[in-house]
Write a protein that holds these residues in place. Structure first.
Motif, PDB file in Angstrom:
ATOM      1  N   GLY A  13       0.811  -1.341  -0.293  1.00 26.73           N
ATOM      2  CA  GLY A  13      -0.082  -0.070   0.167  1.00 26.73           C
ATOM      3  C   GLY A  13       0.928   1.168  -0.114  1.00 26.73           C
ATOM      4  N   GLY A  14       0.397   2.229  -0.679  1.00 27.27           N
ATOM      5  CA  GLY A  14       1.248   3.426  -0.996  1.00 27.27           C
ATOM      6  C   GLY A  14       0.698   4.638  -0.430  1.00 27.27           C
ATOM      7  N   GLU A  36       2.226  -1.243  -4.678  1.00 26.45           N
ATOM      8  CA  GLU A  36       0.864  -0.467  -4.737  1.00 26.45           C
ATOM      9  C   GLU A  36       0.204  -0.902  -6.277  1.00 26.45           C
ATOM     10  OE1 GLU A  36      -2.088   1.910  -5.010  1.00 26.45           O
ATOM     11  OE2 GLU A  36      -0.738   2.185  -3.310  1.00 26.45           O
ATOM     12  N   LEU A  41       1.332   6.591  -6.072  1.00 30.27           N
ATOM     13  CA  LEU A  41       1.224   6.550  -4.813  1.00 30.27           C
ATOM     14  C   LEU A  41       0.033   7.528  -4.300  1.00 30.27           C
ATOM     15  CD1 LEU A  41       5.077   7.101  -3.772  1.00 30.27           C
ATOM     16  CD2 LEU A  41       3.528   5.000  -3.626  1.00 30.27           C
ATOM     17  N   GLY A  43      -2.956   6.778  -2.345  1.00 30.40           N
ATOM     18  CA  GLY A  43      -3.939   6.242  -1.990  1.00 30.40           C
ATOM     19  C   GLY A  43      -5.299   7.003  -1.507  1.00 30.40           C
ATOM     20  N   TYR A  80       9.981   0.700  -5.520  1.00 34.21           N
ATOM     21  CA  TYR A  80       8.318   0.873  -5.733  1.00 34.21           C
ATOM     22  C   TYR A  80       7.874  -0.221  -6.793  1.00 34.21           C
ATOM     23  CZ  TYR A  80       9.199   5.060  -2.876  1.00 34.21           C
ATOM     24  OH  TYR A  80       9.455   5.925  -1.657  1.00 34.21           O
ATOM     25  N   THR A 113      -3.072  -1.134   3.472  1.00 35.62           N
ATOM     26  CA  THR A 113      -3.975  -1.196   2.346  1.00 35.62           C
ATOM     27  C   THR A 113      -5.023  -0.306   2.316  1.00 35.62           C
ATOM     28  OG1 THR A 113      -4.768  -3.220   3.291  1.00 35.62           O
ATOM     29  CG2 THR A 113      -3.175  -3.435   1.598  1.00 35.62           C
TER      30      THR A 113
END
Length: 309
Positions: A13-14, A36, A41, A43, A80, A113
């Motif tokens: 999760g990013g 991700e 990135l 979220g 990443y 997440t």
């Protein structure tokens, strides 16, 4: 043989929690990888179109504004992986298997997440995305000028958006399935003085209707069998959120609502698997708490790695 890499920490999760965890990994000398599932990135920051005024020390015009400030702190040493979905977690050797076939091993896994908006699950909800079903009230203020808007929900998000959209819309109808609203007093007070906002209580939305775009919403009252129609040019659904915890539901303990259960160090019921941010915090799902969780988890991981626990 699947491609395999190894890091001290794998972060899934990013969003704010995942980005903050990456910063702390670099600061504490831990190699890390951020996975991700989307192409960038941020979220939930990507979906905040209103000002952010409750993150200490920073006032941002939008989520993207704050995201750009986060980016300036991101470490160059972090790996990443974008557009990557996690297929499974292997508890035995703390590995993550990706849908692409890659396998990533680690000393600790951090689940960041987040949450997603809960869906109504009615006809028209998917079909009319972008055709009258709105993503954001703040973003759509000009779009709904002079139009009829239906907002589904009764919490803070629903009433805040009702207040916001009533500034430009001809009429805003709030439909809530319960007999009372759960929103905070300040949102209720604002809506109460808006003459173009109406509340429809104890009503269940049955479908969202239209042709090339949204035209109406069908609903049933709690005590009625027949359906009724409300004309609508736009619909905003705000019925709460749910955690993105499916990938660990058979591995770690979850609460009754699906949030990951963690201890004071953000560790789950399985040693060396952590959960941070909104996916484990239904009480205070905020940017500030996500950032704090990240620091707590990575410091705990650093301590365990250094002592060999």
């Amino acid at each position: 043989m699947p491609i395999e890499r190894s890091f001290d920490v794998v972060i899934i999760g990013g969003g704010p929690a995942g980005m903050s965890a990456a910063v702390w990994c670099e600061d504490l000398g831990l190699s890390c990888c951020v996975i991700e599932r989307s192409s960038s990135l941020g979220g939930q920051l990507n979906w905040i179109h209103a000002p952010i005024r409750n993150y200490p020390g920073i006032e941002a015009a939008t989520g993207n504004d704050l995201l750009e400030r986060f980016r300036t702190s991101l470490p160059k040493t972090t790996t990443y992986l974008f557009n990557e979905a996690v297929e499974s977690l292997i508890q035995v050797d703390l590995a993550v298997s990706l849908v692409s076939g890659e396998r990533i091993k680690s000393k600790a896994i951090v689940l960041a997440t987040g949450i997603r908006r809960r869906k109504l699950g009615v006809s028209g909800e998917e079909e009319f995305k972008g055709l009258g079903i709105l993503d954001s009230g703040a973003k759509a203020k000009n779009e709904v000028s002079g139009k009829n808007v239906v907002i589904i929900g009764g919490g803070d998000a629903a009433l805040e958006n009702a207040s916001m959209l009533s500034e430009t819309a001809s009429k805003v109808m709030v439909i809530h399935r319960r007999a009372s609203l759960a929103a905070r007093a300040e949102f209720l007070a604002t809506v109460a003085i808006r003459p173009n906002v109406e509340l429809l209580m104890s009503a269940k939305v049955v479908s969202i209707n239209g042709d090339d775009k949204v035209r109406s919403v069908s609903y049933q009252n709690e005590d009625a069998q027949n359906e009724s129609l409300i004309d609508a040019d736009a619909v905003l659904i705000r019925i709460g959120v749910e955690p993105n915890s499916e990938i660990v539901k058979a591995i770690v303990d979850l609460d009754a609502r699906g949030y990951v259960v963690v201890d004071r160090e953000c560790m789950t019921s399985v040693p060396d698997i952590y959960a941070i941010g909104d996916v484990s915090n239904q009480i205070a799902p905020t940017i500030a708490s996500a950032v704090g969780d990240a620091a707590t988890a990575i410091k705990s991981i650093r301590s365990r790695v250094s002592t060999g626990k």
